[in-house]
Motif scaffolding. Sequence first.
Motif, short mmCIF file in Angstrom:
data_model
loop_
_atom_site.label_atom_id
_atom_site.label_comp_id
_atom_site.label_asym_id
_atom_site.label_seq_id
_atom_site.Cartn_x
_atom_site.Cartn_y
_atom_site.Cartn_z
N ASN A 2 72.17 17.49 26.48
CA ASN A 2 70.64 16.60 27.23
C ASN A 2 71.06 16.03 27.79
OD1 ASN A 2 69.90 19.59 25.45
ND2 ASN A 2 69.97 18.19 23.26
N TYR A 12 59.56 15.96 38.73
CA TYR A 12 59.34 17.72 37.98
C TYR A 12 60.08 18.89 38.85
CZ TYR A 12 59.54 22.56 36.83
OH TYR A 12 60.02 24.06 36.16
N GLY A 29 68.14 24.30 31.65
CA GLY A 29 66.62 24.17 30.69
C GLY A 29 65.71 22.98 31.30
N HIS A 31 62.18 20.51 30.46
CA HIS A 31 61.01 20.45 29.24
C HIS A 31 60.80 18.86 29.54
CE1 HIS A 31 64.03 23.97 27.61
NE2 HIS A 31 65.05 23.16 27.29
N ALA A 33 59.18 15.50 27.72
CA ALA A 33 59.16 15.06 26.20
C ALA A 33 58.61 13.69 26.32
CB ALA A 33 61.14 14.42 27.19
N TYR A 37 61.18 13.97 30.86
CA TYR A 37 61.72 15.40 31.20
C TYR A 37 63.24 15.58 30.08
CZ TYR A 37 58.88 15.26 35.04
OH TYR A 37 57.64 15.44 35.13
N THR A 40 68.32 20.87 29.43
CA THR A 40 69.14 20.55 28.87
C THR A 40 70.14 21.80 29.93
OG1 THR A 40 67.82 22.90 28.25
CG2 THR A 40 67.98 20.99 26.74
#
Length: 68
Positions: A2, A12, A29, A31, A33, A37, A40
């Motif tokens: 991560n 993004y 991946g 995600h 947070a 961001y 992963t």
Amino acid sequence: MNVLISSRDYDYHTLLKVAEMAGLAGIVGFHAAGDDYLLTFPDGEDTPRLVEDYKARLKDLENNIWMH
């Protein structure tokens, strides 16, 4: 593996574009947070290399944008 990326540093769409340029679209991946961001990367022998390559491409993109 991560990697937490600050939204103050990159948005993004930039993170996604760099993943596409690195051939990692659909592999990395993304995600939320909080406001940042969490990316992963799949675990494997090459994971540290993939992460370093990704970070280097982010820096290269930043340098190209700010050089003009």
